[in-house]
Design a protein around this motif. Structure first.
Motif, PDB file in Angstrom:
ATOM      1  N   LEU A 162     -28.171   4.897  11.368  1.00 19.77           N
ATOM      2  CA  LEU A 162     -26.742   3.754  11.625  1.00 19.77           C
ATOM      3  C   LEU A 162     -25.661   4.610  10.762  1.00 19.77           C
ATOM      4  N   SER A 163     -24.119   4.193  11.593  1.00 20.03           N
ATOM      5  CA  SER A 163     -23.206   4.837  10.612  1.00 20.03           C
ATOM      6  C   SER A 163     -23.243   4.486   9.164  1.00 20.03           C
ATOM      7  N   ARG A 164     -22.963   4.640   7.989  1.00 15.66           N
ATOM      8  CA  ARG A 164     -22.836   5.180   6.636  1.00 15.66           C
ATOM      9  C   ARG A 164     -21.657   4.230   6.901  1.00 15.66           C
ATOM     10  N   CYS A 165     -20.519   4.224   7.970  1.00 11.94           N
ATOM     11  CA  CYS A 165     -18.845   3.642   7.821  1.00 11.94           C
ATOM     12  C   CYS A 165     -18.852   1.874   7.050  1.00 11.94           C
ATOM     13  N   ILE A 166     -19.684   1.725   7.436  1.00  6.96           N
ATOM     14  CA  ILE A 166     -19.835   0.095   7.220  1.00  6.96           C
ATOM     15  C   ILE A 166     -20.431  -0.817   6.274  1.00  6.96           C
ATOM     16  N   HIS A 167     -19.569  -0.734   5.845  1.00  8.56           N
ATOM     17  CA  HIS A 167     -20.362  -1.986   4.442  1.00  8.56           C
ATOM     18  C   HIS A 167     -20.419  -3.162   4.087  1.00  8.56           C
ATOM     19  N   PHE A 168     -21.757  -4.259   3.829  1.00  5.45           N
ATOM     20  CA  PHE A 168     -21.763  -5.197   3.724  1.00  5.45           C
ATOM     21  C   PHE A 168     -21.155  -6.474   3.071  1.00  5.45           C
ATOM     22  N   ALA A 169     -20.599  -7.227   3.526  1.00 13.23           N
ATOM     23  CA  ALA A 169     -19.842  -8.206   2.706  1.00 13.23           C
ATOM     24  C   ALA A 169     -20.856  -9.840   2.553  1.00 13.23           C
ATOM     25  N   LYS A 170     -20.824 -11.227   2.334  1.00 14.96           N
ATOM     26  CA  LYS A 170     -21.883 -11.594   1.586  1.00 14.96           C
ATOM     27  C   LYS A 170     -21.085 -12.801   3.225  1.00 14.96           C
ATOM     28  N   ASN A 171     -21.337 -13.876   3.887  1.00 14.41           N
ATOM     29  CA  ASN A 171     -20.793 -14.402   4.680  1.00 14.41           C
ATOM     30  C   ASN A 171     -20.973 -15.944   4.084  1.00 14.41           C
ATOM     31  N   VAL A 172     -20.974 -17.131   4.919  1.00  8.33           N
ATOM     32  CA  VAL A 172     -20.140 -17.945   4.416  1.00  8.33           C
ATOM     33  C   VAL A 172     -21.338 -18.652   3.755  1.00  8.33           C
ATOM     34  N   TYR A 173     -22.782 -18.164   4.819  1.00  8.19           N
ATOM     35  CA  TYR A 173     -24.010 -18.834   4.313  1.00  8.19           C
ATOM     36  C   TYR A 173     -25.324 -18.914   2.558  1.00  8.19           C
ATOM     37  N   SER A 174     -25.958 -19.750   2.088  1.00  2.00           N
ATOM     38  CA  SER A 174     -26.597 -19.724   1.085  1.00  2.00           C
ATOM     39  C   SER A 174     -27.058 -20.635   0.968  1.00  2.00           C
ATOM     40  N   ASP A 175     -29.092 -20.651   1.154  1.00  2.00           N
ATOM     41  CA  ASP A 175     -29.912 -21.163   0.510  1.00  2.00           C
ATOM     42  C   ASP A 175     -29.467 -21.774  -0.669  1.00  2.00           C
ATOM     43  N   THR A 176     -28.655 -21.322  -1.673  1.00  3.86           N
ATOM     44  CA  THR A 176     -28.544 -22.190  -2.862  1.00  3.86           C
ATOM     45  C   THR A 176     -27.063 -22.849  -3.176  1.00  3.86           C
ATOM     46  N   LEU A 177     -25.687 -22.642  -2.792  1.00  2.81           N
ATOM     47  CA  LEU A 177     -24.659 -22.980  -2.729  1.00  2.81           C
ATOM     48  C   LEU A 177     -24.548 -24.092  -1.079  1.00  2.81           C
ATOM     49  N   ASP A 178     -23.674 -24.845  -1.431  1.00  2.00           N
ATOM     50  CA  ASP A 178     -23.264 -25.805  -0.557  1.00  2.00           C
ATOM     51  C   ASP A 178     -22.087 -24.671  -0.288  1.00  2.00           C
ATOM     52  N   LEU A 179     -21.522 -25.278   1.261  1.00  2.10           N
ATOM     53  CA  LEU A 179     -20.552 -24.659   1.950  1.00  2.10           C
ATOM     54  C   LEU A 179     -19.276 -23.810   1.261  1.00  2.10           C
ATOM     55  N   GLU A 180     -18.441 -24.596   0.449  1.00  2.49           N
ATOM     56  CA  GLU A 180     -17.379 -24.389  -0.152  1.00  2.49           C
ATOM     57  C   GLU A 180     -17.999 -23.126  -1.019  1.00  2.49           C
ATOM     58  N   SER A 181     -18.906 -23.653  -1.801  1.00  3.30           N
ATOM     59  CA  SER A 181     -18.940 -22.361  -2.753  1.00  3.30           C
ATOM     60  C   SER A 181     -19.349 -21.241  -2.043  1.00  3.30           C
ATOM     61  N   ALA A 182     -20.493 -21.290  -1.803  1.00  6.83           N
ATOM     62  CA  ALA A 182     -20.464 -19.978  -0.168  1.00  6.83           C
ATOM     63  C   ALA A 182     -19.190 -19.344   0.510  1.00  6.83           C
ATOM     64  N   ALA A 183     -19.090 -20.101   0.745  1.00  6.09           N
ATOM     65  CA  ALA A 183     -17.140 -19.388   1.377  1.00  6.09           C
ATOM     66  C   ALA A 183     -16.216 -18.479   0.269  1.00  6.09           C
ATOM     67  N   LYS A 184     -16.563 -19.270  -1.168  1.00  6.81           N
ATOM     68  CA  LYS A 184     -15.623 -18.841  -2.318  1.00  6.81           C
ATOM     69  C   LYS A 184     -16.579 -17.693  -2.145  1.00  6.81           C
ATOM     70  N   ALA A 185     -17.696 -17.277  -2.268  1.00  2.00           N
ATOM     71  CA  ALA A 185     -19.029 -16.166  -2.957  1.00  2.00           C
ATOM     72  C   ALA A 185     -18.492 -15.508  -1.684  1.00  2.00           C
ATOM     73  N   SER A 186     -18.527 -15.307  -0.821  1.00  2.00           N
ATOM     74  CA  SER A 186     -17.968 -14.922   0.200  1.00  2.00           C
ATOM     75  C   SER A 186     -16.633 -14.491  -0.108  1.00  2.00           C
ATOM     76  N   ILE A 187     -15.818 -14.618  -0.546  1.00  2.00           N
ATOM     77  CA  ILE A 187     -14.228 -13.598  -0.386  1.00  2.00           C
ATOM     78  C   ILE A 187     -14.106 -13.538  -1.017  1.00  2.00           C
ATOM     79  N   GLU A 188     -15.031 -13.673  -2.660  1.00  5.01           N
ATOM     80  CA  GLU A 188     -15.476 -12.663  -3.968  1.00  5.01           C
ATOM     81  C   GLU A 188     -16.033 -11.885  -3.753  1.00  5.01           C
ATOM     82  N   SER A 189     -17.329 -11.612  -2.349  1.00  2.79           N
ATOM     83  CA  SER A 189     -18.203 -10.144  -2.400  1.00  2.79           C
ATOM     84  C   SER A 189     -16.939  -8.931  -1.882  1.00  2.79           C
ATOM     85  N   ILE A 190     -16.276  -9.821  -0.669  1.00  2.00           N
ATOM     86  CA  ILE A 190     -15.152  -9.296  -0.208  1.00  2.00           C
ATOM     87  C   ILE A 190     -14.350  -8.040  -0.536  1.00  2.00           C
ATOM     88  N   LYS A 191     -13.219  -9.602  -1.900  1.00  2.00           N
ATOM     89  CA  LYS A 191     -12.659  -8.274  -2.870  1.00  2.00           C
ATOM     90  C   LYS A 191     -14.024  -7.222  -3.429  1.00  2.00           C
TER      91      LYS A 191
END
Length: 423
Positions: A162-191
């Motif tokens: 597959l193409s290497r021009c796609i870079h993946f970041a976290k979404n807002v789902y986590s087995d260990t974090l609540d939704l708010e924390s997982a969403a913040k982690a997603s934003i940080e991952s995108i940064k």
């Protein structure tokens, strides 16, 4: 009617191996008829459909008001290609412009969600002059090379190169974090992805407002505002994939409207045709200016699909399906939450409107994939069609036609309660 066994035999003999096991049940019925929120098999058995062909039949199966328009158009003019002037496609584009979010008003019509997302990604490249994309874990965007590359569900990544021009970041789902924390982690991952890959190389971030096949993953209401602000700081476009979430499914015409954000580019498909193949990628006047070279989808926006889609939009408006989805979705979600309190196998209920998911886990926290299959089988035997999704295929998916009734919901909940108790 040849029956389910013969259909499976012919699939094995004449279709690709990738299609052989693409049915949910050990004992699948042959579906031969649909009528609004109901399906019927070759034995005459009735099923209440709570999956709508994966969020396609929002206005109901074989909806007469819509079918009458489609049949009339078929009897008049089916196809010419857009080289010749017909009015159905431009009338649809005009109508669509009145319901699209914010300043989105330009549409390019094609046939499938994959084709729409591929075109949207091309448009992002043409406008920005940049090549790369950010996509989120658990996302599904299509089966063309580029859209499959942007898909982060292993079972749907069939191409080993597959193409290497796609870079993946976290979404807002986590087995260990609540939704708010997982969403913040997603934003940080995108940064972090932006910092590592360079904003000067990234054309757009592509995301579903609610990840359907990924498990009805539903961000908190602040998420997309913060994400859009971050992307704007770096001149990166926001490309929203509404293929599964669009057209009144979530209580709004488009799911992104729940988040108070206008994307730069948006794709639609599935429910726009209510069973007729049609899709589009849509944008504002400024971004549309970048797409100047001649381009066409041979069957995209043909008179039959366009006339049908116009009838769909009219039906949604006339029957207040946005409000209906919000109202019935709240009832269904509340009842699923009550089942969650009673049955520990339900880890979480999530979603908006009539796009809801119930994640099932075993006592040890592992995905209850086998139990999910068993529940689907038992519900099918009781006359109820429910979907499944998620990376572990352990999320019950409730995405019914928006014409279901409170009585239909009550029947579902009573039977689901019984089936969960049997486990």
């Amino acid at each position: 009617m040849i029956g389910a066994d013969k259909i499976i035999q012919k699939k094995k003999e004449f279709l690709f191996p990738s299609s052989h096991g693409n049915h949910f049940y050990k004992n699948p019925p042959q579906i031969v008829k649909g009528d609004m929120q109901y399906l019927y098999d070759d034995q005459g058995k009735e099923y209440i459909d709570f999956f709508a062909g994966v969020s396609v039949m929002n206005c109901g199966h074989c909806n007469k008001e819509i079918l009458d328009v489609a049949i009339s158009q078929m009897q008049t003019l089916q196809h010419t290609t857009i080289i010749y002037l017909t009015e159905q496609m431009v009338n649809l584009a005009e109508k669509l412009a009145t319901v699209l979010p914010g300043n989105l008003r330009r549409s390019f019509f094609c046939c499938t969600g994959s084709e729409a997302n591929e075109g949207a990604m091309l448009l992002a490249r043409l406008y920005t002059g940049k090549n790369d994309f950010i996509a989120l874990h658990n996302g599904l965007h299509g089966r063309t090379h580029l859209t499959m590359s942007a898909t982060a569900i292993p079972m749907w990544r069939a191409d080993p190169d597959l193409s290497r021009c796609i870079h993946f970041a976290k979404n807002v789902y986590s087995d260990t974090l609540d939704l708010e924390s997982a969403a913040k982690a997603s934003i940080e991952s995108i940064k972090q992805v932006i910092e590592e890959q360079g904003a000067e190389n990234i054309a757009a971030l592509i995301a579903e407002p609610i990840q359907g096949n990924g498990g009805i993953i539903t961000p908190p209401l602040w998420y997309f505002k913060e994400l859009k602000a971050l992307l704007e700081q770096h001149d990166i476009l926001l490309l929203i994939d509404e293929v599964q979430t669009g057209f009144a499914r979530t209580g709004k015409m488009f799911a992104i409207e729940n988040y108070g954000v206008v994307p730069d580019i948006m794709t639609v498909a599935k429910a726009l045709g209510n069973g007729m193949p049609i899709s589009a990628f849509c944008t504002n006047d400024e971004i549309a200016k970048a797409f100047t070279k001649p381009s066409a989808s041979t069957l995209g926006g043909n008179p039959v699909s366009s006339a049908t889609a116009m009838a769909v939009l009219d039906y949604i408006e006339k029957n207040n399906l946005c409000e209906r989805s919000e109202y019935l979705g709240a009832i269904l979600k509340q009842k699923l939450e009550l089942l969650k309190e009673k049955h520990p196998i339900i880890k979480e209920v999530r979603g908006l409107g009539l796009m809801l998911g119930a994640e099932l886990v075993k006592a040890n926290g592992e995905a209850a994939s086998e139990e999910t299959d068993l529940i689907l089988e038992k519900l099918k035997d009781r006359g109820l069609i429910v979907g499944k999704n998620g990376l572990g295929r352990n999320v019950l998916a409730f995405q019914p036609p928006l014409v279901i009734t409170e009585e239909n919901i009550e029947v579902l909940i009573q039977n689901l309660d019984d089936v969960l108790s049997e486990l």
